[in-house]
Design an enzyme around this catalytic site. Structure first.
Site, PDB file in Angstrom:
ATOM      1  NE  ARG A 184      -5.523   0.330  -0.328  1.00 43.11           N
ATOM      2  CZ  ARG A 184      -5.877   1.375  -0.804  1.00 43.11           C
ATOM      3  NH1 ARG A 184      -5.619   2.613  -0.359  1.00 43.11           N
ATOM      4  NH2 ARG A 184      -6.897   1.351  -2.041  1.00 43.11           N
TER       5      ARG A 184
ATOM      6  CG  ASN B  21      -2.512   0.455  -2.259  1.00 45.78           C
ATOM      7  OD1 ASN B  21      -2.543  -0.627  -1.585  1.00 45.78           O
ATOM      8  ND2 ASN B  21      -3.296   0.639  -2.926  1.00 45.78           N
TER       9      ASN B  21
END
Length: 98
Positions: free
Chosen positions: A24, A42
């Site tokens: 990320r 996620n």
């Protein structure tokens, strides 16, 4: 003359070893460098989902990055869907599952 809107939206689901490896963070950094808006998060199924909007050429660069991922990631595949931009995002952010 046709109205050519260079702004598109891409939704990508990244499969593989992509959680717990700064995926990320690197996606956020890459999207910001490319001037894109949207988010990365996620997912409960251990994938990472990305929704991004901006210049089509920049989006293609982001998708290319997603196939590589962060240095510790191991990407198996990336499912990509293209659409017209909605303009709903003002920046690119990291979302967290609740």
């Amino acid at each position: 003359m046709p109205d050519l809107d260079p702004h598109k939206q891409v939704t990508a689901v990244v499969h593989g070893y992509v959680q717990g490896v700064s995926f990320r963070y690197y996606t956020h950094r890459t999207a910001n460098r490319l001037g894109l808006t949207g988010w990365v998060a996620n997912q409960r199924d251990r994938t990472v989902k990305v929704v991004a909007e901006g210049d089509e050429a920049a989006l293609h660069q982001l998708v290319a990055f997603l196939h590589e991922g962060s240095p510790a990631a191991s990407v198996q595949r990336v499912d990509v869907k293209w659409a017209d931009a909605t303009g709903e995002f003002s920046r690119f952010s990291v979302k967290y599952m609740g």
